[in-house]
Scaffold this motif. Structure first.
Motif, PDB file in Angstrom:
ATOM      1  N   ALA A  29       0.841  -1.192   0.000  1.00 45.06           N
ATOM      2  CA  ALA A  29       0.000   0.000   0.000  1.00 45.06           C
ATOM      3  C   ALA A  29       0.875   1.240   0.000  1.00 45.06           C
ATOM      4  CB  ALA A  29      -0.909   0.008   1.226  1.00 45.06           C
ATOM      5  N   GLY A  30       0.359   2.306  -0.582  1.00 36.99           N
ATOM      6  CA  GLY A  30       1.055   3.580  -0.566  1.00 36.99           C
ATOM      7  C   GLY A  30       0.684   4.385   0.674  1.00 36.99           C
ATOM      8  N   SER A  31       1.013   5.653   0.654  1.00 38.92           N
ATOM      9  CA  SER A  31       0.765   6.491   1.823  1.00 38.92           C
ATOM     10  C   SER A  31      -0.410   7.448   1.638  1.00 38.92           C
ATOM     11  CB  SER A  31       2.029   7.289   2.161  1.00 38.92           C
ATOM     12  OG  SER A  31       2.392   8.087   1.055  1.00 38.92           O
ATOM     13  N   ASP A  65      -5.220   4.715   0.282  1.00 41.82           N
ATOM     14  CA  ASP A  65      -4.472   3.477   0.509  1.00 41.82           C
ATOM     15  C   ASP A  65      -4.472   3.097   1.980  1.00 41.82           C
ATOM     16  OD1 ASP A  65      -3.927   3.458  -2.179  1.00 41.82           O
ATOM     17  OD2 ASP A  65      -1.759   3.659  -1.966  1.00 41.82           O
ATOM     18  N   LEU A  66      -4.267   4.070   2.844  1.00 43.26           N
ATOM     19  CA  LEU A  66      -4.230   3.791   4.280  1.00 43.26           C
ATOM     20  C   LEU A  66      -5.574   3.265   4.768  1.00 43.26           C
ATOM     21  CD1 LEU A  66      -2.160   6.876   5.471  1.00 43.26           C
ATOM     22  CD2 LEU A  66      -1.369   4.510   5.193  1.00 43.26           C
ATOM     23  N   THR A 107      -0.516  -5.925   7.749  1.00 43.63           N
ATOM     24  CA  THR A 107       0.639  -6.056   6.860  1.00 43.63           C
ATOM     25  C   THR A 107       1.062  -4.750   6.183  1.00 43.63           C
ATOM     26  OG1 THR A 107      -0.715  -6.551   4.928  1.00 43.63           O
ATOM     27  CG2 THR A 107      -0.012  -8.437   6.288  1.00 43.63           C
ATOM     28  N   GLY A 108       0.140  -3.792   6.053  1.00 45.67           N
ATOM     29  CA  GLY A 108       0.430  -2.580   5.286  1.00 45.67           C
ATOM     30  C   GLY A 108       0.378  -2.831   3.787  1.00 45.67           C
ATOM     31  N   TRP A 109      -0.163  -3.961   3.382  1.00 45.52           N
ATOM     32  CA  TRP A 109      -0.288  -4.340   1.972  1.00 45.52           C
ATOM     33  C   TRP A 109      -1.764  -4.490   1.628  1.00 45.52           C
ATOM     34  CZ3 TRP A 109       3.500  -7.422  -1.247  1.00 45.52           C
ATOM     35  CH2 TRP A 109       4.826  -7.121  -0.892  1.00 45.52           C
ATOM     36  N   PHE A 110      -2.039  -4.516   0.313  1.00 44.96           N
ATOM     37  CA  PHE A 110      -3.368  -4.894  -0.160  1.00 44.96           C
ATOM     38  C   PHE A 110      -3.371  -6.404  -0.333  1.00 44.96           C
ATOM     39  CE2 PHE A 110      -2.939  -0.556  -2.084  1.00 44.96           C
ATOM     40  CZ  PHE A 110      -3.768   0.061  -1.173  1.00 44.96           C
ATOM     41  N   PRO A 161      -7.116  -4.286  -5.941  1.00 40.91           N
ATOM     42  CA  PRO A 161      -6.383  -3.398  -6.845  1.00 40.91           C
ATOM     43  C   PRO A 161      -5.198  -2.750  -6.132  1.00 40.91           C
ATOM     44  CG  PRO A 161      -8.652  -2.619  -6.527  1.00 40.91           C
ATOM     45  CD  PRO A 161      -8.478  -3.848  -5.706  1.00 40.91           C
ATOM     46  N   PRO A 162      -4.127  -2.471  -6.874  1.00 41.23           N
ATOM     47  CA  PRO A 162      -2.973  -1.814  -6.260  1.00 41.23           C
ATOM     48  C   PRO A 162      -3.265  -0.362  -5.911  1.00 41.23           C
ATOM     49  CG  PRO A 162      -2.584  -2.196  -8.586  1.00 41.23           C
ATOM     50  CD  PRO A 162      -3.912  -2.794  -8.264  1.00 41.23           C
ATOM     51  N   SER A 163      -2.291   0.271  -5.324  1.00 40.48           N
ATOM     52  CA  SER A 163      -2.382   1.664  -4.910  1.00 40.48           C
ATOM     53  C   SER A 163      -2.829   2.563  -6.058  1.00 40.48           C
ATOM     54  CB  SER A 163      -1.017   2.127  -4.406  1.00 40.48           C
ATOM     55  OG  SER A 163      -0.993   3.518  -4.220  1.00 40.48           O
ATOM     56  N   SER A 164      -3.585   3.583  -5.726  1.00 41.23           N
ATOM     57  CA  SER A 164      -3.986   4.566  -6.732  1.00 41.23           C
ATOM     58  C   SER A 164      -2.778   5.347  -7.236  1.00 41.23           C
ATOM     59  CB  SER A 164      -5.024   5.530  -6.149  1.00 41.23           C
ATOM     60  OG  SER A 164      -4.470   6.231  -5.048  1.00 41.23           O
TER      61      SER A 164
END
Length: 119
Positions: free
Chosen positions: A48-50, A54-55, A62-65, A70-73
């Motif tokens: 995930a991004g910041s 995303d948050l 985990t701080g992940w998707f 879908p991945p970070s915008s």
């Protein structure tokens, strides 16, 4: 049984399936800088991004998707898949270099949104 491979400096392990994950890096002249999320080719999870979005949707453990999300915008994408900065820059230039559409309001933003959709 062979020993498990250790990730190098620019890799990490997927928090879900433990596969080695890579991220996109660019050379800024004095070293490499991460410019895309770590992502797992095995299960589809991504870092995930910041951004506030995303948050809000990351797995708090985990701080992940999670796999399949879908991945970070903020992630570079082409045809709905994570892409390198170089690929994205090339696609952008191919579409807009010398193209008067570039000056039309919303055209670049629409193109960017379309790139996030699978073909």
């Amino acid at each position: 049984m062979p020993a498990e491979q250790e990730p190098d400096t620019y890799q990490t392990r997927c928090p879900y399936c433990r596969a080695i994950c890579d991220c996109d890096l660019v050379d800024v002249g004095v070293g490499l800088v991460q410019c895309g999320p770590y992502h797992c080719e095995r299960c589809g999870a991504s870092e995930a991004g910041s951004s506030p979005e995303d948050l809000a949707r990351q797995d708090p453990k985990t701080g992940w998707f999670r796999p399949g999300e879908p991945p970070s915008s903020l992630a570079n994408m082409i045809d709905g898949r994570l892409a390198t900065a170089e690929e994205t820059r090339g696609a952008y230039r191919a579409r807009f270099a010398g193209n008067p559409d570039y000056d039309e309001p919303g055209v670049v933003e629409d193109w960017y949104a379309q790139q996030r959709q699978p073909v």
